[in-house]
Design a protein around this motif. Structure first.
Motif, PDB file in Angstrom:
ATOM      1  N   SER A 147       0.815  -1.219   0.000  1.00  0.00           N
ATOM      2  CA  SER A 147       0.000   0.000   0.000  1.00  0.00           C
ATOM      3  C   SER A 147       0.843   1.260   0.000  1.00  0.00           C
ATOM      4  N   LYS A 148       2.098   1.145   0.441  1.00  0.00           N
ATOM      5  CA  LYS A 148       2.902   2.375   0.437  1.00  0.00           C
ATOM      6  C   LYS A 148       3.266   2.794  -0.984  1.00  0.00           C
ATOM      7  N   SER A 149       3.030   1.889  -1.962  1.00  0.00           N
ATOM      8  CA  SER A 149       3.290   2.288  -3.341  1.00  0.00           C
ATOM      9  C   SER A 149       2.365   3.414  -3.770  1.00  0.00           C
ATOM     10  N   LYS A 150       1.249   3.592  -3.040  1.00  0.00           N
ATOM     11  CA  LYS A 150       0.311   4.667  -3.376  1.00  0.00           C
ATOM     12  C   LYS A 150       0.929   6.047  -3.166  1.00  0.00           C
ATOM     13  N   LEU A 151       2.013   6.079  -2.355  1.00  0.00           N
ATOM     14  CA  LEU A 151       2.691   7.360  -2.127  1.00  0.00           C
ATOM     15  C   LEU A 151       3.401   7.836  -3.394  1.00  0.00           C
ATOM     16  N   PHE A 152       3.683   6.910  -4.285  1.00  0.00           N
ATOM     17  CA  PHE A 152       4.395   7.268  -5.502  1.00  0.00           C
ATOM     18  C   PHE A 152       3.437   7.263  -6.669  1.00  0.00           C
ATOM     19  N   ASP A 153       3.781   8.029  -7.676  1.00  0.00           N
ATOM     20  CA  ASP A 153       3.013   7.980  -8.892  1.00  0.00           C
ATOM     21  C   ASP A 153       3.365   6.685  -9.615  1.00  0.00           C
ATOM     22  N   LEU A 154       2.362   6.119 -10.280  1.00  0.00           N
ATOM     23  CA  LEU A 154       2.610   4.875 -11.007  1.00  0.00           C
ATOM     24  C   LEU A 154       3.745   5.065 -12.011  1.00  0.00           C
ATOM     25  N   GLN A 155       3.840   6.274 -12.553  1.00  0.00           N
ATOM     26  CA  GLN A 155       4.866   6.566 -13.551  1.00  0.00           C
ATOM     27  C   GLN A 155       6.276   6.348 -12.975  1.00  0.00           C
ATOM     28  N   ASP A 156       6.486   6.737 -11.704  1.00  0.00           N
ATOM     29  CA  ASP A 156       7.791   6.520 -11.050  1.00  0.00           C
ATOM     30  C   ASP A 156       8.090   5.032 -10.958  1.00  0.00           C
ATOM     31  N   LEU A 157       7.057   4.272 -10.580  1.00  0.00           N
ATOM     32  CA  LEU A 157       7.250   2.829 -10.427  1.00  0.00           C
ATOM     33  C   LEU A 157       7.590   2.192 -11.762  1.00  0.00           C
ATOM     34  N   ILE A 158       6.904   2.630 -12.807  1.00  0.00           N
ATOM     35  CA  ILE A 158       7.172   2.065 -14.131  1.00  0.00           C
ATOM     36  C   ILE A 158       8.597   2.392 -14.550  1.00  0.00           C
ATOM     37  N   PHE A 159       8.999   3.634 -14.298  1.00  0.00           N
ATOM     38  CA  PHE A 159      10.337   4.084 -14.688  1.00  0.00           C
ATOM     39  C   PHE A 159      11.405   3.264 -13.963  1.00  0.00           C
ATOM     40  N   GLU A 160      11.220   3.073 -12.664  1.00  0.00           N
ATOM     41  CA  GLU A 160      12.183   2.284 -11.903  1.00  0.00           C
ATOM     42  C   GLU A 160      12.136   0.815 -12.308  1.00  0.00           C
ATOM     43  N   ALA A 161      10.923   0.329 -12.546  1.00  0.00           N
ATOM     44  CA  ALA A 161      10.784  -1.077 -12.947  1.00  0.00           C
ATOM     45  C   ALA A 161      11.501  -1.314 -14.271  1.00  0.00           C
ATOM     46  N   GLN A 162      11.459  -0.313 -15.151  1.00  0.00           N
ATOM     47  CA  GLN A 162      12.157  -0.454 -16.420  1.00  0.00           C
ATOM     48  C   GLN A 162      13.661  -0.527 -16.190  1.00  0.00           C
ATOM     49  N   PHE A 163      14.146   0.251 -15.236  1.00  0.00           N
ATOM     50  CA  PHE A 163      15.576   0.231 -14.930  1.00  0.00           C
ATOM     51  C   PHE A 163      16.004  -1.158 -14.451  1.00  0.00           C
TER      52      PHE A 163
END
Lengths: 467, 468
Positions: A86-102
């Motif tokens: 649930s703490k992923s809600k603190l971040f924008d999905l776009q940040d997660l996608i960007f990091e996941a791509q890395f």
């Protein structure tokens, strides 16, 4: 996923801890100054292309990754449990996608956020509105398995990526795109009923990769009436510009859209307009290896049409149904339910035909008598199948048809038919809208709805799965 | 020597490495998770210097370790969703401690508030619901669908039945619901996990062809049987007992012609486990006011044990003020009724039933005295409290604890009940009339006419202070 492991020990399946001299499978990573420990097995879940799986192979020193530790902890939780914390809600999905791509975890993130298996038909809620620029209402939509959506509005095609956070719009040659089919997240086939040829469009760069045509005898243009696909083939229903002949072309998707076969060639001679109705809906039925092609035509005596199941290898009709009374307004086939569903143009009721007993006629799931009246209650209704359900639009509402499994052998006592399908209305009171639904699409864990006179796309998903 | 010393000293200490973070705790703390849990299994192993590595998120583990140490949740738990905490608690095997910490305190009608409204995604008007599992979970029937919500009120799933409008539902096994409809025939058992109908029961009589297509009006169950009241199109009715092990009809109880308000089908059935009796009641309202009956049946002999009809033949001290609804307090074997005209609440001791067993609860507070004239009252007894709805409003009658030397309820008449409102005036404004109430676990569920969703009322020990 291994539940836990013990350094210099291994957890044996009989429940005890057995001492074993083997190298540790606990891996320590330093991300942005914060130490994380996990197991080899967890990191290999990331896939062989991932940066994390390369870490797991060399474990001499603590590897350092110069990235944000907090987002890494979210992605690590995702690997461990398969769900985003649930703490992923603190971040924008776009940040997660960007990091996941890395880290090379993008595919893992897609499958955990937009997995078709997470589609809960009974739990759909209107969750997002995707606005479209300009003044054109959506004319056709297409979705991919991961949940990305391509929307044709006017001469433009807007593509939303699977996260529905990013979009891109391209311009096409068509005045209005009438049919579109996504072949991959960046490739789509599009056609129009007033423009010659089927165009394979590169949606990233916005150019026509290929134009596919049908060489008809009259040497006139060939317009596109419908597009369908299987895993290997692309099917296109063409009609000649003079509207006197039509066909279904089969192109090979694996071999650069090479034409493979031409089936269902029909010519109109004289005034018998009903002899060759072009197919306006194409649906591949994988488990039967058949192509459903359906077309209808409004004439002075009402709407007439036909539904045919084609064997594309032999080019023969496997089964054919001519529609004279209460012809379909839209028709679909559900592979999971082994049934063809239609919504009658006169009655507005849903009918089904069991694929295992094709000799039988339509079974009406409502009041079948309405079909004989001249009203057009079902005009414009759309019907689509997804999973084990069938979705049918009636005006501004979506009906969900589901099969009730009757385990009792005493079904005849209740006067129930052999198969029981029941209607459910989707959405709450506040979700209802007056505007007529023009398109229904399904991709990932979402249902996509477009409406008349609305320059936007509605996204319906289950409340717990929305980001 | 020294080594041995340190060993005994550290005997009950244990180190855990969760996702790279070290935790140190005692074996007894881990053992408090219960013998079947993962943590207890870890504490059982031979003590070693190497900490056990668990590949999970350390932050949630710290919450659960705090829970094991103190048996309540730290404030940091609010950073995680209920779903996440439930999943992790299940992983470590500490769900019983987690449940105990997160479930609301015992339901007290005088201190309850509306916690949330559960809304099914589609067709959101509950037509019936059952909180029968007793752990605070609820299954809502809305239209032809059944949506399950677990003890944490998380959506567990939705199934579709062949019925178009389920009007009575009862959870007869943890995964099986018995459903009936007032528009379609039969009692049907649906397996919630597969969504499949496993069995159905119809009321038939080989000697009377008119007995067919009987509809189900109410359902209750004991540990061995399911009881349902059936009614035919011509109003003839009975209670059928369906054996839970064979799923076949075991007996027919109380067949009545249904041609008068005294013989209509029971719309409320309650099984009384202590005496093995079935409590049945029905109320009809007509041009001359309400009329109804209460009957107690013994399913073993299939005979009626006691009955009362209202308006009675002059036996009742309140002739002309017949009950609008009646319910039974199973634990204390007490019946409560709410009168249709005066709105008064009466109670009767089931162990001492007479011709006129009713004792009327007095309201001493003049500002709360009934003005009468309310209609559509619903009464529900739960955990020794009596919840009474007045159209949209909700009130509770609770017993004042009395310190008396004789615990035996000799002074049934002297029990002191006080009346309080559960809701606020603004709570019931713009809302529909209360249609059904049911307690389950430490929650009270309330459905209203023409309102989407099901209200959940809970007591809370948090003050809910609002800071300016």
């Amino acid at each position: 996923m291994p539940p836990f492991s013990v350094q210099n020990q291994s957890y044996s399946s009989n429940g005890g801890f057995v001492k074993k001299k083997s190298e540790t499978n606990v891996i320590t990573i330093n991300v942005g100054g914060q130490l994380f420990q996990t197991t080899k097995q967890t990191l290999t879940l990331a896939g062989s292309n991932s940066l994390l799986s390369t870490i797991s192979t060399n474990s001499n020193s603590i590897p350092f990754i110069d990235r944000d530790p907090e987002i890494f902890s979210i992605l690590l939780s995702l690997l461990r449990t398969g769900n985003l914390p649930s703490k992923s809600k603190l971040f924008d999905l776009q940040d997660l996608i960007f990091e996941a791509q890395f880290y090379g975890l993008a595919e893992f993130l897609v499958s955990s956020l937009s997995n078709p298996s997470q589609f809960e038909a009974f739990n759909l809620e209107k969750s997002l509105i995707l606005p479209l620029s300009g003044r054109d209402s959506p004319s056709a939509i297409s979705t991919t398995n991961s949940g990305s959506v391509h929307v044709a509005h006017g001469s433009k095609i807007t593509s939303f990526d699977w996260s529905l956070k990013k979009k891109s719009t391209i311009l096409t040659h068509f005045n209005a795109v009438d049919s579109i089919l996504a072949l991959s997240p960046s490739l789509a086939a599009a056609g129009a009923t007033d423009f010659s040829g089927l165009q394979i469009l590169d949606l990233k760069r916005g150019f026509v990769r290929e134009t596919l045509n049908w060489e008809n005898q009259t040497k006139s243009s060939s317009t596109v009436q419908a597009i369908g696909s299987s895993s290997d083939y692309l099917f296109t229903s063409f009609e000649s510009g003079r509207r006197n002949s039509n066909t279904i072309m089969v192109f090979d998707l694996q071999d650069n859209f090479r034409p493979v076969a031409e089936i269902a060639h029909g010519e109109i001679y004289g005034t018998d307009l009903d002899s060759a109705i072009p197919a306006t809906k194409l649906k591949w039925i994988p488990s039967y290896n058949l192509l459903m092609a359906a077309g209808s035509h409004g004439g002075p005596s009402g709407v007439m049409g036909n539904i045919r199941l084609w064997d594309i290898r032999s080019g023969n009709v496997h089964w054919e149904l001519n529609e004279k009374i209460d012809c379909f307004s839209d028709v679909t086939v559900s592979d999971n339910l082994s049934a063809i569903f239609k919504v009658g143009v006169n009655s507005g009721e849903v009918y089904f035909a069991d694929m295992r007993m094709l000799g039988r006629q339509w079974i009406c799931l409502g009041d079948g008598r309405k079909g004989y009246k001249g009203k057009k209650e079902g005009a414009g209704s759309k019907i689509e199948s997804h999973g084990n359900q069938v979705f049918c639009s009636k005006g501004g509402d979506v009906e969900l048809w589901s099969e009730v499994l009757i385990g009792s052998t005493r079904a005849s006592e209740d006067e129930l038919d052999e198969r029981v399908f029941k209607k459910n209305l989707i959405g709450r009171l506040k979700d209802s809208s007056e505007n007529k639904i023009t398109n229904l699409g399904f991709g990932g864990n979402r249902m996509i709805v477009t409406r008349n006179d609305q320059q936007s796309v509605e996204v319906w998903q289950s409340s717990s799965k929305g980001y | 020597m020294e080594e041995q010393n340190s060993r005994t000293q550290h005997q009950d200490r244990i180190k855990l490495n969760v996702g790279g973070k070290l935790f140190e705790t005692t074996v007894s703390t881990l053992l408090s998770a219960g013998p079947d849990s993962l943590l207890a299994a870890l504490s059982a192993r031979e003590w070693d210097n190497d900490p056990v590595f668990i590949d999970r998120d350390p932050e949630i583990f710290s919450v659960l370790l705090y829970l094991l140490r103190t048996s309540h949740l730290p404030s940091t738990a609010r950073r995680f969703s209920k779903q996440e905490l439930t999943e992790e608690a299940l992983y470590y095997g500490v769900e019983s401690q987690f449940k105990a910490a997160i479930l609301p305190p015992p339901l007290s009608g005088i201190d309850a508030s509306l916690i949330e409204t559960i809304r099914p995604a589609s067709d959101g008007f509950p037509t019936a619901f059952t909180a029968g599992a007793g752990d605070g979970s609820v299954w809502i029937a809305h239209g032809g669908q059944i949506s399950g919500y677990d003890w944490n009120l998380l959506h567990a799933g939705t199934i579709r039945t062949h019925l178009d409008s389920i009007t009575s539902i009862r959870r007869v096994w943890p995964e099986v619901a018995a459903v009936g409809s007032d528009t379609a025939a039969g009692l049907h058992l649906y397996d919630f996990s597969s969504g499949r109908r496993i069995e159905s029961a119809q009321w038939t009589d080989s000697s009377d062809p008119r007995i067919y297509k009987a509809r189900v009006l109410s359902i209750t169950d004991s540990s061995t049987s399911v009881f349902a009241s059936f009614e035919c199109a011509h109003k003839e009715n009975c209670i059928l007992q369906i054996d839970k092990s064979t799923l076949k009809i075991a007996s027919e109880i109380g067949r009545l012609p249904g041609n008068s308000s005294k013989t209509v089908v029971p719309k409320k059935l309650t099984y009384l486990p202590e005496s093995g009796l079935i409590f049945s009641s029905a109320v009809s309202s007509g041009a001359f006011g309400y009329s109804g009956f209460i009957r107690l049946w013994d399913p073993r002999t299939r005979e009626m044990v006691w009955e009362t009809n209202e308006p009675g033949s002059g036996r009742s001290s309140r002739f002309g003020d017949s009950f609008a609804d009646v319910d039974v307090e199973v634990e204390e074997l007490t019946m409560f009724k709410v009168c249709s005209k005066s709105g008064d609440v009466g109670m009767a001791d089931l162990r001492n039933l007479k011709d006129d067993p009713w004792i009327y609860l007095e309201e001493k507070n003049p500002s709360l005295r009934n003005t009468g004239g309310e209609e559509n009252n619903v009464i529900h007894c739960y955990r020794k409290q009596v919840f009474v709805s007045r159209e949209k409003g909700l009130e509770v009658w609770s017993r004042v604890e009395q310190i008396e030397e004789d615990v035996e309820n000799r002074d049934f008449e002297r029990r002191c009940y006080r009346r309080n409102f559960v809701d606020k005036v603004e709570n019931c404004r713009e809302k529909g009339m209360i249609r059904r109430m049911e307690g389950g676990g430490d929650r009270l569920f309330v459905s209203r006419e023409g309102v989407e969703g099901l209200e959940v009322w809970e007591s809370s020990d948090l003050s809910g202070a609002v800071s300016f």
